[in-house]
Write a protein that holds these residues in place. Structure first.
Motif, short mmCIF file in Angstrom:
data_model
loop_
_atom_site.label_atom_id
_atom_site.label_comp_id
_atom_site.label_asym_id
_atom_site.label_seq_id
_atom_site.Cartn_x
_atom_site.Cartn_y
_atom_site.Cartn_z
N VAL A 88 -119.74 21.89 2.25
CA VAL A 88 -120.08 23.29 2.52
C VAL A 88 -121.30 23.38 3.43
O VAL A 88 -121.32 24.15 4.39
CB VAL A 88 -120.34 24.05 1.20
N GLY A 91 -120.16 20.92 6.96
CA GLY A 91 -118.97 21.62 7.41
C GLY A 91 -118.78 21.64 8.91
O GLY A 91 -118.49 22.68 9.49
N GLY A 94 -115.37 22.89 10.22
CA GLY A 94 -114.92 24.19 9.74
C GLY A 94 -114.11 24.13 8.47
O GLY A 94 -114.26 23.22 7.65
N SER A 95 -113.20 25.10 8.34
CA SER A 95 -112.44 25.24 7.10
C SER A 95 -111.52 24.05 6.84
O SER A 95 -111.24 23.71 5.69
CB SER A 95 -111.62 26.53 7.12
N THR A 96 -111.04 23.41 7.89
CA THR A 96 -110.17 22.25 7.70
C THR A 96 -110.89 21.14 6.95
O THR A 96 -110.35 20.53 6.01
CB THR A 96 -109.68 21.70 9.06
N THR A 98 -113.79 21.55 5.16
CA THR A 98 -114.30 22.05 3.88
C THR A 98 -113.21 22.05 2.81
O THR A 98 -113.44 21.63 1.68
CB THR A 98 -114.87 23.46 4.05
N THR A 99 -112.02 22.50 3.18
CA THR A 99 -110.93 22.53 2.20
C THR A 99 -110.51 21.12 1.80
O THR A 99 -110.22 20.86 0.62
CB THR A 99 -109.71 23.30 2.76
#
Length: 205
Positions: A88, A91, A94-96, A98-99
């Motif tokens: 987090v 990161g 990005g979201s890729t 982080t998830t």
């Protein structure tokens, strides 16, 4: 990699401006304390892992196996929790990223927890299988770096995009390989596979 990154982070602690090899390393350099909390226990985890799976050590040095197991699990827990935070805080992809970090770090911690739960119930075979899953997930970062290089060099992807994809590919690959090895060596399918019994006085590896 741990030693090189630790030297880089030492510059941050001394007040000097770090010179990271890439922007991703720069993200870690901005959080030196959290990064060291992640990579130093990670080194312990990687060193102790093979010893925990050595049949001769488990059979002849039960107390050593048990105490190394405690350190192994404690180090892994720190690695997993710090990875969740770093996913987090840094990161970079990005979201890729982080998830992927959130999903696999959670799965890693669950695997460690179930491994401890199983050995406390003296279910050695199940304990072994969950330890294999945890160790495989813990090693996935070693496969991720080469994948980033392959995707950037051969596929021409930007570094941040290649990084996010590599997280998913590396951790998924390690998990699949772990399941294949578990299935191949499972006791009921392969009677030759050795299993070390846990003394009745032992409640933890």
């Amino acid at each position: 990699m741990v030693v090189l990154r630790a030297l880089l982070l030492a510059e941050a602690f001394s007040g000097n401006t770090p010179s990271p090899a890439d922007p991703y390393d720069g993200g870690y350099a901005r959080h030196p304390g959290l990064t060291l909390l992640h990579i130093v226990p990670g080194l312990v985890f990687v060193i102790l892992g093979p010893l925990q799976f050595a049949t001769r050590i488990r059979a002849r040095y039960t107390n050593l196996h048990r105490w190394c197991g405690r350190i192994y699990v404690a180090s892994g827990a720190v690695v997993g929790v710090s990875a969740l935070v770093l996913g987090v805080v840094v990161g970079f992809a990005g979201s890729t990223e982080t998830t992927a970090v959130t999903f696999f770090s959670t799965l890693f911690l669950i695997s460690l927890g179930l491994a401890v739960f199983r050995i406390r119930r003296r279910e050695v075979a199940a304990h072994r299988e969950w330890m294999i899953r945890a160790f495989a997930l813990g090693l996935a970062v070693t496969t991720m770096r080469p994948m980033v290089g392959i995707l950037t060099a051969l596929a021409g992807l930007p570094f941040s995009e290649a990084l996010g994809i590599s997280f998913w590919l590396a951790f998924s690959l390690h998990l699949v390989l772990a399941e294949c090895w578990i299935s191949f060596t499972r006791t009921e399918r392969n009677p030759v596979s050795a299993t070390v019994s846990v003394p009745s006085t032992s409640r933890f590896p």
